[in-house]
Every structure is written in structure tokens, then in C-alpha cells.
Design an enzyme around this catalytic site. Structure first.
Site, mmCIF file in Angstrom:
data_model
loop_
_atom_site.group_PDB
_atom_site.id
_atom_site.type_symbol
_atom_site.label_atom_id
_atom_site.label_comp_id
_atom_site.label_asym_id
_atom_site.label_seq_id
_atom_site.Cartn_x
_atom_site.Cartn_y
_atom_site.Cartn_z
ATOM 1 N N HIS A 57 44.988 34.267 44.609
ATOM 2 C CA HIS A 57 46.546 34.847 44.616
ATOM 3 C C HIS A 57 47.155 34.526 45.754
ATOM 4 O O HIS A 57 48.300 34.118 46.202
ATOM 5 C CB HIS A 57 46.489 35.578 43.661
ATOM 6 C CG HIS A 57 46.814 36.064 42.431
ATOM 7 N ND1 HIS A 57 47.296 34.923 41.385
ATOM 8 C CD2 HIS A 57 45.291 36.669 41.388
ATOM 9 C CE1 HIS A 57 46.933 35.370 39.942
ATOM 10 N NE2 HIS A 57 46.056 36.428 40.093
ATOM 11 N N HIS A 69 39.117 37.467 44.033
ATOM 12 C CA HIS A 69 40.398 36.911 42.704
ATOM 13 C C HIS A 69 41.795 37.238 43.102
ATOM 14 O O HIS A 69 42.390 36.008 43.553
ATOM 15 C CB HIS A 69 39.842 37.417 41.139
ATOM 16 C CG HIS A 69 40.865 37.238 40.310
ATOM 17 N ND1 HIS A 69 40.622 36.902 39.535
ATOM 18 C CD2 HIS A 69 42.415 37.846 39.927
ATOM 19 C CE1 HIS A 69 41.592 36.335 39.097
ATOM 20 N NE2 HIS A 69 42.891 37.451 38.894
ATOM 21 N N GLU A 70 41.790 37.690 43.724
ATOM 22 C CA GLU A 70 43.040 38.512 44.521
ATOM 23 C C GLU A 70 43.986 37.548 45.384
ATOM 24 O O GLU A 70 44.329 37.331 46.600
ATOM 25 C CB GLU A 70 43.478 40.015 44.438
ATOM 26 C CG GLU A 70 43.330 40.921 43.278
ATOM 27 C CD GLU A 70 43.779 40.261 42.587
ATOM 28 O OE1 GLU A 70 45.467 39.971 42.757
ATOM 29 O OE2 GLU A 70 43.880 40.649 40.729
ATOM 30 N N GLU A 111 47.522 32.294 38.560
ATOM 31 C CA GLU A 111 45.723 32.247 37.522
ATOM 32 C C GLU A 111 44.684 31.451 37.811
ATOM 33 O O GLU A 111 43.635 31.281 37.852
ATOM 34 C CB GLU A 111 45.680 32.851 36.460
ATOM 35 C CG GLU A 111 45.011 33.855 35.558
ATOM 36 C CD GLU A 111 44.701 35.204 36.524
ATOM 37 O OE1 GLU A 111 45.147 35.644 37.139
ATOM 38 O OE2 GLU A 111 43.195 35.796 35.951
#
Ligand code: MG
Length: 477
Positions: free
Chosen positions: A254, A250-251, A280
Site C-alpha cells: 500500500h 502487505h502494508e 489492495e
């Protein structure tokens, strides 16, 4: 003007690094001085920005601006509007109140005591309403808070998204046959083993190792300092290994966005992601669309087997269903792709009602329970697993939650627009996926408003139907 703006950029750069350090390596005893240093940097940054006002006004009148210049003016005008319209006194009160409110929220959550936190939340709602009035809105004050978090988003639009998404999700929830739990959730792992897995997965996706760091923090986050230095974190809880793995992916999503904003935009006001929702959208694309797919599980199976001895006899199917259990639950951060947006809808309604004054803080817990019952047929027995579970409101973040659902929408738009995704993932062809997003979304930074960027990339702004289609395809296949 861009030359003068570099001072503002440099302070932002320093603050981002201070923030990263605070969450990772800073000795806890320094919290107070770090807070002072950081608030003075904010003050300097504000003064510098305000000093740019005559220049911004001069450029704003010109008609020969290109897209980049227009974007820069738009972003700067929004910053100036905030500082000029929101009274100094409100900003001061919030910055004094919020650190205390966070401490009190943490205590209240630990003791399951909503009453202890209530006066703080009441005060925050009051101040947020003043921010909304100062920022301005057309229909309702909550619009202002949404616009501050996701430029151009209104409560009506968010309402429209939920009113299509929730019934469709309920329908899927009734018919899907995914398991409610997996035995792998309880299995413990050694931290060193998962560190190795995380490293290999990062390498597999192909992060530029000279521009990237992975560290550990209590709450995973990403800090992009420049297109050449982006840092992510994860945490190791010792069991349920998908949690640390999905934080990394997830990160990492980003991070990919931050790393791929056009170099020419760096040090300018548009050298960053377009909005929280678009950001997001990138992280959830990598985490959910790719990370929780069958093809990705197949791909990482050898890595899991190499480093986790309890994986020896597990199959791709075991892991796929472990990554994709579906169960209506009370806790947002543990929610699956299908039920997640219900958690956000609860918060959206309560925020909107609190800010409009249709709901008092005192009534909020029962409203919370009522909405959970209605949407997911579950009811919290404690405040800690109910209204006190999230940190956001204690930080004054009203209008933030809906950007999580927008992220799911934006991720699904990428899924819909990207041909042959399964084949690309199956062959570990992540480079072509990155090229796709780099061209359509990442490189443009904040030149365009989020809606404009989405229209240019995918032909439509927030397309909730793409998400509904994605969920149907995944859970009803
Ligand atoms: Mg995120």
C-alpha cells in the site's frame, strides 16, 4: 479551484495524522475528545467542499479539459453527490450509532452472543439501505454500496467474478498437494528479533527510509499523508512469525502505491490511489505474489537465519510451505491465497441479500453457516468464529469486502503482465518491478476510474482469469 481545494486537502491531511496517532500513540483516555475534534474537522471539510460546487459545475461544462482535470471534476462530483444526496439525518444517525455498535460488536464477539449485536446490525442495515437509495443505483440497492467502495462496480459484475473464481478454486483445492499445517506456526519468537527481520526485509525491498515509518498497532494499516510521508504498522503476537512479516509486506505494498503517485497530483483530489480494489491489488501483489514465492523465501532465508535462532536447521522448502499452507478454515484473516475468496463470497452474498431485504439479520447466522458448509465444508461452532468475526459491519462498511477479492484479481493481473518476475525477485531486482507498477498504475493516482486505469495498464478491467491462472500455476505446478 485547486487553490481552494487545498483547504480540504489540508484537513484530510490533519485527519489522517490524527487517525494514525489514535491507532499508535494516543493515550486511550483521549478517545472521546479525539472523536469530537475529528467529527468537527469532517464538518468543516464538508462545508468547504460544498462551497466549491459552483466552480465544479462551471468546469464540468467545459470541453477542453485534459485527463487530469476531468479526473479532478469526476472525484469532486462524487464527493458533492454524496453530501448532497445522503440526508444529513442519515449521516448523523450513522455517526452516532457506529461507535456504539463497534463497542457492542466487540463485547458480543467476546461473549459469543449474536443476539446482543443483532439490534445494532439491524439498525445499520436499515441506514445503509437509506444511503443506497440516496446515492442511487440502476438494478439493486447493493450496487450503490459497491459503487461507493469501488467506483463503477456492480453486484452483477462481482457475482460474475465469483461464479468463475469459486468453481476453479474448488477444483484446484481438490487437486493441490500443499500441506495443511506447518510446525513453524507454533514456534514463538522474541519481538526484538522480528523487529530486526522486518527492518531488513523493508530495506531489501527498498523503501525510501526518509519518507517512511513503521510502527505498531492492534490492526495493521497504512496512512499516506503525502508522497513524502507514508506510515505503516504491524503487530507482534509472539508466535507464527509470518503474520507480522506479511503485515509489513502487505502494508508496504500500500505504501509503495501512495509514495509513487505523481508528485504533480499531490494536494489535488486525484493525488491518491484509484480505489480500494486497486490499492489492495498492490498490497496483495507484494504480500502474496512476491512475499509467498519460492524465490523470495530463498532471498530472505539469510535474514531469517541471522535473527531467529529457531531457523538454524530449517530449509527453504520448510519456510515456503510454512508461508503457503492451504486449509479450508473458518477465519478470513488467517486464510490462504486459495481459500481466501470463499470467505469473501460468503460476505458478498449475505450483504447483498441483507441490503435487498431477501434475508433478515435474524436469519444471517444460519445463512453464514450454510455458505461456509457449501464452499469450504466447514461449519462454525460459535458466532465468534462465524458471523461475528469481522469488524466491518459494525463500522457500517457494507460493500467493502468484495474489494479484497478485486485486490487478488488486480494483483494477479500484475503477475501476468510483468515478464521474468521470478528472475527479478531471485536477483532482488525490486527496482524494476517498482518501475513497472509506477508507470502502469501508481503514478496516475485517481485520474481514471478503476476500470479505466486497469484497461490502460493491462488492456482489461478486473480480469478474473488472470487470478485463476495464477492460482493454477502456483498450486498445481
Ligand atoms: Mg490492505
Amino acid at each position: 479551484m485547486l487553490e481552494s481545494y487545498k483547504k480540504v486537502w489540508a484537513i484530510g491531511y490533519a485527519q489522517a495524522l490524527l487517525h494514525w496517532d489514535q491507532e499508535t500513540y494516543m493515550p486511550v483516555a483521549d478517545a472521546e475528545f479525539r472523536g469530537i475534534a475529528s467529527s468537527y474537522l469532517t464538518l468543516i471539510s464538508k462545508e468547504l467542499l460544498l462551497s466549491l460546487k459552483p466552480l465544479v459545475e462551471k468546469y464540468a461544462k467545459r470541453e477542453d479539459l485534459d485527463d487530469v482535470q476531468r479526473g479532478i471534476i469526476r472525484v469532486l462530483e462524487r464527493k458533492l453527490r454524496y453530501f448532497e444526496n445522503v440526508p444529513e439525518e442519515v449521516i448523523k444517525q450513522l455517526s452516532a450509532l457506529l461507535p456504539v455498535a463497534q463497542v457492542e460488536w466487540r463485547k458480543a464477539k467476546a461473549k459469543n452472543d449474536f443476539e446482543a449485536f443483532r439490534p445494532y446490525l439491524e439498525r445499520i442495515v436499515e441506514l445503509e439501505r437509506r444511503v443506497a437509495d440516496a446515492w442511487g443505483y440502476e438494478r439493486e440497492p447493493y450496487d450503490a454500496l459497491l459503487d461507493l467502495h469501488e467506483e463503477g462496480l456492480t453486484a452483477r459484475e462481482a457475482e460474475e467474478i465469483f461464479s468463475r473464481l469459486l468453481p476453479a478454486s474448488s477444483e484446484i483445492l481438490k487437486r493441490e498437494g500443499f500441506p495443511r499445517e506447518s510446525e513453524l506456526e507454533k514456534v514463538e519468537y522474541r519481538r526484538e528479533d522480528m523487529e530486526r527481520v522486518n527492518r531488513e526485509v523493508i530495506r531489501l525491498i527498498g523503501f525510501p527510509e526518509d519518507k517512511f515509518r513503521l510502527d505498531v498497532s492492534a490492526h495493521p494499516f497504512t496512512v499516506g499523508l503525502s508522497p513524502n510521508d507514508v506510515r505503516i504498522t504491524t503487530r507482534y503476537e509472539g508466535r507464527d512469525f509470518k503474520a507480522t512479516l506479511f503485515s509489513v509486506i502487505h502494508e508496504g505494498g500500500h505504501a509503495l502505491y501512495d509514495l509513487n503517485v505523481d508528485l504533480k497530483l499531490s494536494t489535488t483530489p486525484v493525488g491518491k490511489g484509484a480505489s480500494l480494489g486497486i490499492h489492495e491489488g498492490q498490497s496483495r501483489f507484494w504480500e502474496n505474489v512476491i512475499g509467498r514465492s519460492w524465490e523470495f523465501v530463498e532471498l530472505i532465508m539469510p535474514i531469517l537465519k541471522r535473527h531467529l535462532d529457531f531457523m538454524a536447521n530449517r530449509t527453504v522448502e520448510d519456510v515456503y510451505y510454512y508461508f503457503n499452507t492451504v486449509r479450508p478454515s473458518l477465519i478470513r484473516v488467517d486464510a490462504d491465497e486459495l481459500t481466501y475468496n470463499f470467505h469473501i463470497a460468503v460476505r458478498f452474498h449475505i450483504e447483498r441479500e441483507l441490503i435487498s431485504g431477501n434475508l433478515s439479520v435474524r436469519e444471517a447466522p444460519s445463512r453464514w453457516e450454510e455458505l461456509y458448509e457449501r464452499y469450504l465444508r466447514v461449519r462454525p461452532k460459535t458466532y465468534s468464529e462465524g458471523i461475528l468475526q469481522d469488524i466491518h459491519w459494525s463500522m457500517g462498511d457494507f460493500g467493502y469486502f468484495p474489494t479484497y477479492t478485486l485486490g487478488n484479481v488486480v494483483a494477479a493481473m500484475g503477475w501476468k503482465a510483468l515478464p521474468d518476475l521470478k528472475e527479478r525477485v531471485a536477483s532482488a531486482d525490486f527496482e524494476s518491478i517498482k518501475t513497472f507498477f509506477r508507470e502502469r498504475v501508481w503514478r496516475w493516482g485517481a485520474i481514471y476510474t478503476p476500470k479505466e486505469l486497469l484497461r490502460r495498464a493491462y488492456g482489461r478491467a478486473y480480469d478474473v482469469d488472470a487470478l485463476i491462472e495464477y492460482l493454477r500455476r502456483k498450486f498445481l505446478a
